[in-house]
Design an enzyme around this catalytic site. Structure first.
Site, PDB file in Angstrom:
ATOM      1  CG  HIS A 259      -1.968  -0.945   1.192  1.00 37.94           C
ATOM      2  ND1 HIS A 259      -2.538  -1.532   2.192  1.00 37.94           N
ATOM      3  CD2 HIS A 259      -2.346  -1.699   0.109  1.00 37.94           C
ATOM      4  CE1 HIS A 259      -3.523  -2.475   1.796  1.00 37.94           C
ATOM      5  NE2 HIS A 259      -3.356  -2.707   0.579  1.00 37.94           N
TER       6      HIS A 259
ATOM      7  CB  CYS B 214       2.849  18.847  -8.044  1.00 40.71           C
ATOM      8  SG  CYS B 214       4.192  18.213  -9.345  1.00 40.71           S
TER       9      CYS B 214
HETATM   10  N1  LIG Z   1       1.252   1.213  10.572  1.00 39.40           N
HETATM   11  C1  LIG Z   1       0.509   1.456   9.508  1.00 39.40           C
HETATM   12  O1  LIG Z   1       1.261   1.566   8.650  1.00 39.40           O
HETATM   13  C2  LIG Z   1      -0.864   1.472   9.299  1.00 39.40           C
HETATM   14  C3  LIG Z   1      -1.774   1.839  10.190  1.00 39.40           C
HETATM   15  C4  LIG Z   1      -3.326   1.871  10.230  1.00 39.40           C
HETATM   16  C5  LIG Z   1      -3.602   1.619   8.830  1.00 39.40           C
HETATM   17  N2  LIG Z   1      -2.748   1.079   8.077  1.00 39.40           N
HETATM   18  C6  LIG Z   1      -3.434   0.954   6.494  1.00 39.40           C
HETATM   19  O2  LIG Z   1      -4.759   0.480   6.855  1.00 39.40           O
HETATM   20  C7  LIG Z   1      -5.175  -1.082   6.208  1.00 39.40           C
HETATM   21  C8  LIG Z   1      -5.733  -1.588   7.454  1.00 39.40           C
HETATM   22  O3  LIG Z   1      -5.528  -3.088   7.253  1.00 39.40           O
HETATM   23  P1  LIG Z   1      -5.051  -3.960   8.307  1.00 39.40           P
HETATM   24  O4  LIG Z   1      -5.447  -5.405   8.054  1.00 39.40           O
HETATM   25  O5  LIG Z   1      -3.336  -3.888   8.161  1.00 39.40           O
HETATM   26  O6  LIG Z   1      -5.081  -3.424   9.657  1.00 39.40           O
HETATM   27  P2  LIG Z   1      -6.768  -3.539  10.346  1.00 39.40           P
HETATM   28  O7  LIG Z   1      -6.579  -2.220  11.443  1.00 39.40           O
HETATM   29  O8  LIG Z   1      -7.832  -3.946   9.566  1.00 39.40           O
HETATM   30  O9  LIG Z   1      -6.151  -4.733  11.292  1.00 39.40           O
HETATM   31  C9  LIG Z   1      -5.550  -4.898  12.484  1.00 39.40           C
HETATM   32  C10 LIG Z   1      -5.500  -6.221  13.100  1.00 39.40           C
HETATM   33  O10 LIG Z   1      -4.524  -6.240  14.052  1.00 39.40           O
HETATM   34  C11 LIG Z   1      -4.656  -6.693  15.376  1.00 39.40           C
HETATM   35  N3  LIG Z   1      -4.022  -6.230  16.307  1.00 39.40           N
HETATM   36  C12 LIG Z   1      -3.721  -4.791  16.576  1.00 39.40           C
HETATM   37  N4  LIG Z   1      -2.723  -4.862  17.618  1.00 39.40           N
HETATM   38  C13 LIG Z   1      -2.364  -6.038  17.859  1.00 39.40           C
HETATM   39  C14 LIG Z   1      -1.565  -6.473  18.791  1.00 39.40           C
HETATM   40  N5  LIG Z   1      -0.426  -5.823  19.471  1.00 39.40           N
HETATM   41  N6  LIG Z   1      -1.352  -8.013  18.666  1.00 39.40           N
HETATM   42  C15 LIG Z   1      -2.149  -8.646  17.802  1.00 39.40           C
HETATM   43  N7  LIG Z   1      -2.986  -8.188  17.206  1.00 39.40           N
HETATM   44  C16 LIG Z   1      -3.152  -6.776  17.003  1.00 39.40           C
HETATM   45  C17 LIG Z   1      -6.460  -6.232  15.533  1.00 39.40           C
HETATM   46  O11 LIG Z   1      -7.296  -7.151  16.489  1.00 39.40           O
HETATM   47  C18 LIG Z   1      -6.835  -5.862  14.032  1.00 39.40           C
HETATM   48  O12 LIG Z   1      -7.702  -7.269  13.964  1.00 39.40           O
HETATM   49  C19 LIG Z   1      -3.943  -1.441   5.322  1.00 39.40           C
HETATM   50  O13 LIG Z   1      -4.162  -1.203   4.261  1.00 39.40           O
HETATM   51  C20 LIG Z   1      -2.886  -0.319   6.092  1.00 39.40           C
HETATM   52  O14 LIG Z   1      -2.336   0.040   4.910  1.00 39.40           O
HETATM   53  C21 LIG Z   1      -1.361   1.174   8.046  1.00 39.40           C
HETATM   54 ZN   LIG Z   2       2.760  17.027 -10.795  1.00 42.60          ZN
END
Ligand SMILES: NC(=O)c1ccc[n+]([C@@H]2O[C@H](COP(=O)([O-])OP(=O)(O)OC[C@H]3O[C@@H](n4cnc5c(N)ncnc54)[C@H](O)[C@@H]3O)[C@@H](O)[C@H]2O)c1
Ligand SMILES: [Zn+2]
Length: 274
Positions: free
Chosen positions: A145, A178
């Site tokens: 992503h 930009c």
């Molecule tokens: N850190 C980042 O870069 C970040 C943060 C938020 C969202 N996102 C983006 O959002 C989208 C979210 O989808 P996703 O499936 O990655 O996340 P999601 O938020 O849908 O799911 C995260 C999962 O992790 C579990 N979780 C959280 N902390 C935990 C821990 N310490 N131990 C065990 N389990 C834990 C939760 O129960 C949840 O089911 C992705 O596309 C991502 O690009 C990224």
């Molecule tokens: Zn441009």
């Protein structure tokens, strides 16, 4: 080998102590599988970074769980159509926890896995760059992503460091354009309504096909095409292990489900690897 579900033990739940003991046993079994594996592909999600202070979207403390309207910040059509939303997005980027977050024990454990020579690919839905900061090789990490550390012009595709764009916001531009073509700038992340890079998807699918163990960590497995990767791996004969605090719709086809805090369980899984 029979499927091994910590979650089944949990639902029988005589006592918390029993379910914890079962889940320890499961992690010991998974650790043995990892030792035997030659090609491990890992898919991480926002859950691996919550212990670094970056909230996930859909967990109990998730950004969208607490503020469903915040989802619109990740919608490309809304971002393009609404200058007001872009200004809010820039403010939110300015305050993003990624700028000060440090990798945690979960990220470090995946570096250990890589150094043991077993890591076929580290596929991440995260945009925070913490795997690379922890020491995972940039060539091993596939950012499905994109990354928040760069901005991309929606007009000409020019990429610049995020720090440069945020400095302009600090200097009073509330929606910096930009500098090359005047187009709309956005973080170089994949928003809803925006296609993933086909080369990136191909590389991820290949890593899923070519592994003997697929480890899904901290992801609700609800965002496609990332969420399709565990099935690709299982379809090619790999074991599937899910490490996630909450149930996912793939738990039923997993060989093991570990519902423990990631920063505690991942180091245990890799502790015996050489
Ligand atoms: N850190 C980042 O870069 C970040 C943060 C938020 C969202 N996102 C983006 O959002 C989208 C979210 O989808 P996703 O499936 O990655 O996340 P999601 O938020 O849908 O799911 C995260 C999962 O992790 C579990 N979780 C959280 N902390 C935990 C821990 N310490 N131990 C065990 N389990 C834990 C939760 O129960 C949840 O089911 C992705 O596309 C991502 O690009 C990224
Ligand atoms: Zn441009």
């Amino acid at each position: 080998m029979q499927p091994n579900h910590a979650t089944q033990a949990d639902s029988q739940a005589d006592s918390q102590a029993d379910s914890q003991a079962d889940s320890q046993a499961d992690s010991a079994v998974v650790a043995a599988w990892l030792t035997d594996a030659t090609d491990v592909t890992v898919l991480t999600g926002a859950g691996i970074s919550t212990e670094s202070g970056i909230p996930d979207f859909r967990g109990p403390q998730g950004l969208w769980t607490r503020d469903p309207a915040a989802q619109r910040l990740s919608s490309l059509p809304d971002y393009v159509a609404e200058p007001q939303l872009r200004r809010r997005a820039w403010q939110s980027r300015q305050q993003h926890p990624a700028w000060s977050a440090e990798p945690n024990a979960g990220h470090q454990a995946l570096v250990t896995l890589e150094r043991s020579g077993r890591l076929r690919g580290l596929l991440t839905q995260n945009i925070d760059g913490l795997h690379q900061r922890a020491g995972s090789a940039p060539t091993t990490v596939i950012e499905l992503h994109g990354t928040i550390w760069e901005v991309e012009c929606l007009g000409c595709g020019d990429r610049q460091p995020m720090t440069t764009a945020l400095a302009r916001v600090d200097d009073g531009e509330d929606d910096p354009a930009c500098l090359r073509c005047g187009g709309i700038l956005k973080s170089a992340t994949v928003s809803f309504g925006q296609p993933l890079d086909p080369d990136v998807i191909r590389a991820a699918e290949r890593a899923a096909r070519e592994c003997d163990l697929f480890l899904a960590v901290g992801t609700s497995l609800t965002v496609f095409p990332a969420a399709a990767l565990p099935r690709v791996a299982v379809g090619n004969g790999a074991r599937l292990v899910i490490v996630n605090a909450e149930p996912t719709s793939y738990d039923g086809i997993a060989n093991a489900v570990l519902r423990e805090p990631i920063g505690g369980v991942l180091p245990r899984l890799v502790a015996g690897l050489r």
